[in-house]
Design a protein around this motif. Structure first.
Motif, mmCIF file in Angstrom:
data_model
loop_
_atom_site.group_PDB
_atom_site.id
_atom_site.type_symbol
_atom_site.label_atom_id
_atom_site.label_comp_id
_atom_site.label_asym_id
_atom_site.label_seq_id
_atom_site.Cartn_x
_atom_site.Cartn_y
_atom_site.Cartn_z
ATOM 1 N N ILE A 45 -32.516 33.058 -46.805
ATOM 2 C CA ILE A 45 -33.049 34.079 -45.761
ATOM 3 C C ILE A 45 -34.457 34.517 -46.367
ATOM 4 C CG2 ILE A 45 -33.033 36.369 -44.488
ATOM 5 C CD1 ILE A 45 -29.693 35.697 -44.542
ATOM 6 N N ARG A 46 -34.480 35.257 -47.437
ATOM 7 C CA ARG A 46 -35.565 35.775 -47.967
ATOM 8 C C ARG A 46 -36.925 34.693 -48.171
ATOM 9 N NH1 ARG A 46 -31.990 38.245 -51.311
ATOM 10 N NH2 ARG A 46 -32.421 36.775 -53.102
ATOM 11 N N SER A 47 -36.456 33.633 -48.595
ATOM 12 C CA SER A 47 -37.379 32.707 -48.758
ATOM 13 C C SER A 47 -37.832 31.821 -47.457
ATOM 14 C CB SER A 47 -36.801 31.448 -49.820
ATOM 15 O OG SER A 47 -35.933 30.650 -49.405
ATOM 16 N N GLY A 48 -37.161 32.113 -46.475
ATOM 17 C CA GLY A 48 -37.367 31.298 -45.370
ATOM 18 C C GLY A 48 -36.871 30.154 -44.906
ATOM 19 N N ALA A 49 -35.985 29.474 -46.088
ATOM 20 C CA ALA A 49 -35.406 28.241 -45.952
ATOM 21 C C ALA A 49 -34.278 28.140 -45.102
ATOM 22 C CB ALA A 49 -34.945 27.948 -47.419
ATOM 23 N N LEU A 50 -33.833 29.120 -44.612
ATOM 24 C CA LEU A 50 -32.743 29.039 -43.490
ATOM 25 C C LEU A 50 -33.397 29.984 -42.509
ATOM 26 C CD1 LEU A 50 -29.593 29.835 -45.797
ATOM 27 C CD2 LEU A 50 -30.205 27.815 -44.872
ATOM 28 N N ASN A 51 -32.906 29.195 -41.203
ATOM 29 C CA ASN A 51 -33.260 29.995 -40.137
ATOM 30 C C ASN A 51 -32.136 30.718 -39.377
ATOM 31 O OD1 ASN A 51 -31.698 28.156 -38.339
ATOM 32 N ND2 ASN A 51 -33.448 26.581 -38.209
ATOM 33 N N ARG A 52 -32.274 31.485 -38.290
ATOM 34 C CA ARG A 52 -31.415 32.540 -37.898
ATOM 35 C C ARG A 52 -30.063 31.485 -37.458
ATOM 36 N NH1 ARG A 52 -32.667 37.511 -35.241
ATOM 37 N NH2 ARG A 52 -34.485 36.828 -35.697
ATOM 38 N N ASN A 53 -30.149 30.434 -37.041
ATOM 39 C CA ASN A 53 -28.955 29.551 -36.465
ATOM 40 C C ASN A 53 -28.103 29.044 -37.541
ATOM 41 O OD1 ASN A 53 -29.597 29.866 -33.810
ATOM 42 N ND2 ASN A 53 -30.624 28.237 -33.609
ATOM 43 N N GLU A 54 -28.793 28.614 -38.718
ATOM 44 C CA GLU A 54 -28.233 28.158 -39.658
ATOM 45 C C GLU A 54 -27.584 29.571 -40.406
ATOM 46 O OE1 GLU A 54 -31.341 24.611 -40.996
ATOM 47 O OE2 GLU A 54 -31.698 26.566 -41.593
ATOM 48 N N VAL A 55 -28.254 30.514 -40.596
ATOM 49 C CA VAL A 55 -27.539 31.716 -41.361
ATOM 50 C C VAL A 55 -26.213 31.998 -40.579
ATOM 51 C CG1 VAL A 55 -27.872 34.032 -42.026
ATOM 52 C CG2 VAL A 55 -29.625 32.444 -42.426
ATOM 53 N N ALA A 56 -26.330 32.138 -39.305
ATOM 54 C CA ALA A 56 -25.178 32.490 -38.580
ATOM 55 C C ALA A 56 -23.966 31.630 -38.683
ATOM 56 C CB ALA A 56 -25.449 32.647 -37.006
ATOM 57 N N ARG A 57 -24.290 30.110 -38.622
ATOM 58 C CA ARG A 57 -23.210 29.161 -38.935
ATOM 59 C C ARG A 57 -22.564 29.438 -40.215
ATOM 60 N NH1 ARG A 57 -26.464 25.918 -35.793
ATOM 61 N NH2 ARG A 57 -27.285 25.091 -37.966
ATOM 62 N N LEU A 58 -23.393 29.354 -41.208
ATOM 63 C CA LEU A 58 -22.963 29.471 -42.709
ATOM 64 C C LEU A 58 -22.365 30.698 -43.033
ATOM 65 C CD1 LEU A 58 -26.095 28.102 -44.462
ATOM 66 C CD2 LEU A 58 -24.106 26.817 -44.251
ATOM 67 N N ARG A 59 -22.558 32.022 -42.473
ATOM 68 C CA ARG A 59 -21.782 33.211 -42.423
ATOM 69 C C ARG A 59 -20.602 32.858 -41.780
ATOM 70 N NH1 ARG A 59 -26.492 37.612 -42.920
ATOM 71 N NH2 ARG A 59 -26.495 37.349 -45.274
ATOM 72 N N THR A 60 -20.255 32.544 -40.615
ATOM 73 C CA THR A 60 -19.493 32.311 -39.914
ATOM 74 C C THR A 60 -18.317 31.428 -40.631
ATOM 75 O OG1 THR A 60 -20.375 32.388 -37.704
ATOM 76 C CG2 THR A 60 -18.077 31.277 -37.846
ATOM 77 N N ASP A 61 -18.639 30.265 -41.158
ATOM 78 C CA ASP A 61 -17.866 29.438 -42.038
ATOM 79 C C ASP A 61 -17.195 30.101 -43.426
ATOM 80 O OD1 ASP A 61 -18.169 27.541 -40.320
ATOM 81 O OD2 ASP A 61 -19.761 26.392 -41.433
ATOM 82 N N LEU A 62 -18.246 31.079 -44.089
ATOM 83 C CA LEU A 62 -17.930 31.710 -45.003
ATOM 84 C C LEU A 62 -16.659 32.801 -44.482
ATOM 85 C CD1 LEU A 62 -18.157 32.382 -48.193
ATOM 86 C CD2 LEU A 62 -20.143 34.093 -47.332
ATOM 87 N N ARG A 63 -16.945 33.567 -43.840
ATOM 88 C CA ARG A 63 -16.040 34.502 -43.098
ATOM 89 C C ARG A 63 -14.639 33.865 -42.829
ATOM 90 N NH1 ARG A 63 -19.100 36.814 -45.845
ATOM 91 N NH2 ARG A 63 -20.694 38.094 -45.006
#
Length: 110
Positions: A45-63
């Motif tokens: 997120i900080r580096s900008g390598a992940l966009n908002r949709n990618e972050v949401a999917r990855l965090r959903t998978d982690l939870r």
């Protein structure tokens, strides 16, 4: 003399296997793996390598993995070896997805 040569040969075989075990990744607890994945996502997120949709999917998978771990631990015998292996396999897959998403050249719009 034969015992000495056998001992030296055994020592040579053991020494040859040492570099392979030294490079093996150390075992990490489930909590460490969760923290490492969360840290990698935050770095993306900080580096900008992940966009908002990618972050949401990855965090959903982690939870989802965290909930599965709780479910496994609440089961009667606790966390079994098979369940541990299942979690490890799932964490490996999620870790690979984090890597792929961070390196897919889809950047956050600025």
């Amino acid at each position: 003399m034969r015992k000495l040569s056998l001992f030296i040969a055994t020592l040579g075989v053991a020494a040859a296997g040492l570099p392979a075990t030294a490079n093996a990744a150390p075992w990490q607890s489930i909590n460490q793996r969760e923290a490492n994945l969360e840290q990698r996502i935050n770095q993306g997120i900080r580096s900008g390598a992940l966009n908002r949709n990618e972050v949401a999917r990855l965090r959903t998978d982690l939870r989802s993995l965290e909930r599965l771990e709780v479910q496994y631990r609440r089961s009667r015998p606790g966390l079994t070896l098979a369940e541990r292996r299942d979690l490890d396999r799932r964490f490996d897959a999620l870790s690979k997805r984090v890597y792929v998403q961070k390196h897919d050249r889809q950047r956050r719009y600025r």
